[in-house]
Motif scaffolding. Structure first.
Motif, PDB file in Angstrom:
ATOM      1  N   SER A 152      -0.622  -0.872   8.950  1.00 27.09           N
ATOM      2  CA  SER A 152      -0.385   0.150   7.928  1.00 27.09           C
ATOM      3  C   SER A 152      -1.213   1.396   8.224  1.00 27.09           C
ATOM      4  O   SER A 152      -2.173   1.353   8.995  1.00 27.09           O
ATOM      5  N   ASP A 184       5.774   3.234   2.389  1.00 23.86           N
ATOM      6  CA  ASP A 184       6.073   2.878   3.770  1.00 23.86           C
ATOM      7  C   ASP A 184       6.717   1.503   3.743  1.00 23.86           C
ATOM      8  O   ASP A 184       6.119   0.542   3.241  1.00 23.86           O
ATOM      9  N   TYR A 186       8.967  -1.108   6.252  1.00 24.26           N
ATOM     10  CA  TYR A 186       9.482  -1.324   7.601  1.00 24.26           C
ATOM     11  C   TYR A 186       9.909  -2.775   7.795  1.00 24.26           C
ATOM     12  O   TYR A 186       9.191  -3.699   7.413  1.00 24.26           O
TER      13      TYR A 186
END
Length: 248
Positions: A152, A184, A186
């Motif tokens: 991160s 964020d 992913y």
């Protein structure tokens, strides 16, 4: 099919009078306690391991972290099956906007909770896909072949000004008056390997001990609670919470 071995802990530290951190360890919400479990991915189509570091005045931070993780737990549980990674991303953006409005609204309605907020970092398994998510400066690390890597990025002045030292001035979180919070998010399924160990931590860990010290402890197979103990022995200036999970 994988076996997940998970330890989690949340500790008040040596200075603070209350614990504003909270951990969601698979199916258990955790504060000022330690926990261990293991499970097989073949027995579930989803799980979430997450950590929230609350902020914003006496008791307010712990309200923000608990509400965020409780909401996230049920949100993930209620997701329909068969969502694609793109659809998952859209769902998570919608969830973030919703919880951000909820936390900010509670702060406006109750002056004791004004500007309360929380970070969020986590790993989600859904439909045989792994995702990681981050909002704020709590961290996700991976230990692979004895090497620790931070996956991160800190949403803080540390990242913005290019300095190496961690800053407690965050530039993104849930609540705290932020209207444009972002997540964020992913998918990293293809990068998950057997033998990997992942660490979620609040800054109460990485502010007290270095990444090299964290790496040495994880190579030695220390539990989440033992990592918290290391931060407390180093001074414990903040609440400290960790989740460590190993994939067989």
């Amino acid at each position: 099919m994988s076996r997940i071995v998970l330890t989690a802990a949340s500790r008040i530290g040596c200075v603070r009078s209350n614990n504003e951190d909270m951990v969601l360890a698979y199916d258990k919400l955790l504060r000022s306690d330690a926990y261990k479990t293991e499970f097989m991915t073949e027995n579930t189509d989803r799980f979430i391991i997450a950590l929230a570091d609350g902020m914003g005045g006496h008791n307010a931070g712990e309200v923000a972290s608990e509400e965020t993780l409780s909401n996230l737990k049920y949100f993930i549980h209620d997701l329909p099956r068969g969502l694609t990674p793109g659809e998952m991303n859209e769902m998570m953006v919608e969830w973030l906007n919703s919880i951000n409005k909820t936390i900010n609204s509670r702060g406006l309605m109750d002056s004791s909770k004004f500007d309360m907020g929380t970070t969020l970092v986590g790993v989600l398994y859904y439909g045989e896909h792994y995702y990681w998510l981050n909002c704020g400066d709590s961290r996700l690390y991976r230990l692979r072949d004895g090497q620790l890597t931070q996956l991160s990025e800190d949403h803080s002045l540390t990242k913005n000004d290019g300095s190496q030292r961690h800053s407690n001035v965050i530039t993104n979180c849930i609540g705290a008056g932020f209207k444009d919070s972002y997540l964020d998010f992913y998918e990293f399924t293809d990068d998950v390997l057997p033998g990997d160990t992942y660490l979620l931590c609040s800054d109460g860990l990485n502010d007290m001990i270095t990444d090299l010290e964290i790496q040495e402890l994880m190579v030695a197979n220390k539990t989440a609670n033992q990592l918290c103990e290391a931060a407390i022995e180093a001074g414990g200036f903040d609440n400290v919470s960790t989740c460590v999970f190993h994939i067989d």
